[in-house]
Design a protein around this motif. Structure first.
Motif, PDB file in Angstrom:
ATOM      1  N   LEU A   1     -26.315 -22.810  -7.019  1.00 36.10           N
ATOM      2  CA  LEU A   1     -25.240 -23.424  -7.800  1.00 36.10           C
ATOM      3  C   LEU A   1     -25.491 -23.312  -9.305  1.00 36.10           C
ATOM      4  CD1 LEU A   1     -24.557 -26.602  -5.647  1.00 36.10           C
ATOM      5  CD2 LEU A   1     -23.003 -24.666  -5.999  1.00 36.10           C
ATOM      6  N   ALA A   2     -26.743 -23.162  -9.702  1.00 41.72           N
ATOM      7  CA  ALA A   2     -27.080 -23.060 -11.125  1.00 41.72           C
ATOM      8  C   ALA A   2     -26.843 -21.668 -11.685  1.00 41.72           C
ATOM      9  CB  ALA A   2     -28.541 -23.460 -11.341  1.00 41.72           C
ATOM     10  N   VAL A   3     -26.605 -20.689 -10.830  1.00 43.58           N
ATOM     11  CA  VAL A   3     -26.410 -19.309 -11.287  1.00 43.58           C
ATOM     12  C   VAL A   3     -25.062 -19.178 -11.973  1.00 43.58           C
ATOM     13  CG1 VAL A   3     -26.112 -16.911 -10.541  1.00 43.58           C
ATOM     14  CG2 VAL A   3     -27.913 -18.323  -9.526  1.00 43.58           C
ATOM     15  N   ASP A   4     -25.072 -18.593 -13.155  1.00 40.53           N
ATOM     16  CA  ASP A   4     -23.846 -18.268 -13.886  1.00 40.53           C
ATOM     17  C   ASP A   4     -23.453 -16.857 -13.458  1.00 40.53           C
ATOM     18  OD1 ASP A   4     -21.920 -17.445 -15.715  1.00 40.53           O
ATOM     19  OD2 ASP A   4     -22.986 -18.232 -17.455  1.00 40.53           O
ATOM     20  N   GLY A   5     -22.584 -16.756 -12.463  1.00 41.03           N
ATOM     21  CA  GLY A   5     -22.206 -15.469 -11.887  1.00 41.03           C
ATOM     22  C   GLY A   5     -21.737 -14.433 -12.899  1.00 41.03           C
ATOM     23  N   PRO A   6     -20.749 -14.777 -13.740  1.00 43.65           N
ATOM     24  CA  PRO A   6     -20.286 -13.788 -14.723  1.00 43.65           C
ATOM     25  C   PRO A   6     -21.399 -13.335 -15.671  1.00 43.65           C
ATOM     26  CG  PRO A   6     -18.664 -15.523 -14.478  1.00 43.65           C
ATOM     27  CD  PRO A   6     -19.884 -15.961 -13.704  1.00 43.65           C
ATOM     28  N   ARG A   7     -22.266 -14.253 -16.068  1.00 48.93           N
ATOM     29  CA  ARG A   7     -23.392 -13.887 -16.941  1.00 48.93           C
ATOM     30  C   ARG A   7     -24.346 -12.948 -16.211  1.00 48.93           C
ATOM     31  NH1 ARG A   7     -26.939 -15.787 -21.262  1.00 48.93           N
ATOM     32  NH2 ARG A   7     -28.469 -14.125 -21.295  1.00 48.93           N
ATOM     33  N   ALA A   8     -24.619 -13.225 -14.948  1.00 49.57           N
ATOM     34  CA  ALA A   8     -25.514 -12.375 -14.165  1.00 49.57           C
ATOM     35  C   ALA A   8     -24.955 -10.962 -14.047  1.00 49.57           C
ATOM     36  CB  ALA A   8     -25.743 -12.972 -12.779  1.00 49.57           C
ATOM     37  N   VAL A   9     -23.649 -10.852 -13.849  1.00 48.79           N
ATOM     38  CA  VAL A   9     -23.010  -9.540 -13.750  1.00 48.79           C
ATOM     39  C   VAL A   9     -23.117  -8.795 -15.078  1.00 48.79           C
ATOM     40  CG1 VAL A   9     -20.782  -8.365 -13.447  1.00 48.79           C
ATOM     41  CG2 VAL A   9     -21.472 -10.183 -11.860  1.00 48.79           C
ATOM     42  N   GLU A  10     -22.856  -9.469 -16.184  1.00 49.79           N
ATOM     43  CA  GLU A  10     -22.949  -8.824 -17.496  1.00 49.79           C
ATOM     44  C   GLU A  10     -24.377  -8.392 -17.810  1.00 49.79           C
ATOM     45  OE1 GLU A  10     -20.556  -7.671 -19.509  1.00 49.79           O
ATOM     46  OE2 GLU A  10     -19.319  -8.265 -17.812  1.00 49.79           O
ATOM     47  N   ASP A  11     -25.338  -9.233 -17.475  1.00 50.44           N
ATOM     48  CA  ASP A  11     -26.739  -8.874 -17.704  1.00 50.44           C
ATOM     49  C   ASP A  11     -27.125  -7.661 -16.863  1.00 50.44           C
ATOM     50  OD1 ASP A  11     -26.869 -11.003 -19.441  1.00 50.44           O
ATOM     51  OD2 ASP A  11     -28.063 -12.284 -18.105  1.00 50.44           O
ATOM     52  N   LEU A  12     -26.677  -7.634 -15.616  1.00 51.24           N
ATOM     53  CA  LEU A  12     -26.968  -6.491 -14.751  1.00 51.24           C
ATOM     54  C   LEU A  12     -26.326  -5.220 -15.291  1.00 51.24           C
ATOM     55  CD1 LEU A  12     -28.222  -5.288 -12.238  1.00 51.24           C
ATOM     56  CD2 LEU A  12     -26.194  -6.022 -10.965  1.00 51.24           C
ATOM     57  N   ARG A  13     -25.092  -5.324 -15.761  1.00 51.93           N
ATOM     58  CA  ARG A  13     -24.432  -4.150 -16.361  1.00 51.93           C
ATOM     59  C   ARG A  13     -25.221  -3.621 -17.549  1.00 51.93           C
ATOM     60  NH1 ARG A  13     -18.336  -6.472 -15.921  1.00 51.93           N
ATOM     61  NH2 ARG A  13     -17.918  -5.664 -13.846  1.00 51.93           N
ATOM     62  N   LEU A  14     -25.706  -4.520 -18.378  1.00 52.23           N
ATOM     63  CA  LEU A  14     -26.500  -4.125 -19.534  1.00 52.23           C
ATOM     64  C   LEU A  14     -27.773  -3.403 -19.090  1.00 52.23           C
ATOM     65  CD1 LEU A  14     -27.121  -4.121 -22.563  1.00 52.23           C
ATOM     66  CD2 LEU A  14     -28.021  -6.449 -22.280  1.00 52.23           C
ATOM     67  N   LEU A  15     -28.438  -3.940 -18.089  1.00 56.05           N
ATOM     68  CA  LEU A  15     -29.663  -3.312 -17.588  1.00 56.05           C
ATOM     69  C   LEU A  15     -29.389  -1.936 -16.994  1.00 56.05           C
ATOM     70  CD1 LEU A  15     -31.413  -6.378 -15.991  1.00 56.05           C
ATOM     71  CD2 LEU A  15     -32.236  -5.053 -17.934  1.00 56.05           C
ATOM     72  N   VAL A  16     -28.318  -1.819 -16.244  1.00 55.90           N
ATOM     73  CA  VAL A  16     -27.983  -0.531 -15.618  1.00 55.90           C
ATOM     74  C   VAL A  16     -27.656   0.515 -16.674  1.00 55.90           C
ATOM     75  CG1 VAL A  16     -26.289   0.628 -14.131  1.00 55.90           C
ATOM     76  CG2 VAL A  16     -27.293  -1.540 -13.414  1.00 55.90           C
ATOM     77  N   ARG A  17     -27.031   0.108 -17.761  1.00 55.15           N
ATOM     78  CA  ARG A  17     -26.672   1.049 -18.829  1.00 55.15           C
ATOM     79  C   ARG A  17     -27.860   1.452 -19.694  1.00 55.15           C
ATOM     80  NH1 ARG A  17     -22.235  -2.625 -19.843  1.00 55.15           N
ATOM     81  NH2 ARG A  17     -23.435  -3.376 -21.607  1.00 55.15           N
TER      82      ARG A  17
END
Length: 72
Positions: free
Chosen positions: A17-33
């Protein structure tokens, strides 16, 4: 989000419940790029260090010689 947590209880549920889903997705996108070839990981290390600092984590970098590391 709560509908996907049916199998979780206690601290696992609290963590989910503490996970910020949209933030996690953006961080993952940054890492993948971020380019990160074997032996050339510095850029992705910088990204991860920055993300951790944004979350108020203390970051300590330990430099290793890749040739020495390969022998271990």
């Amino acid at each position: 989000m709560a509908e996907g947590l049916a199998g979780l209880a206690g601290i696992g549920r609290q963590a989910a419940l503490a996970v910020d889903g949209p933030r996690a997705v953006e961080d993952l996108r940054l890492l993948v790029r971020t380019p990160s070839m074997t032996g050339q990981e510095r850029a992705v290390q910088d990204v991860v260090a920055g993300l951790l600092r944004e979350m108020s984590c203390r970051v300590e970098r330990i430099e290793r010689d890749p040739a020495e590391f390969a022998r271990t």
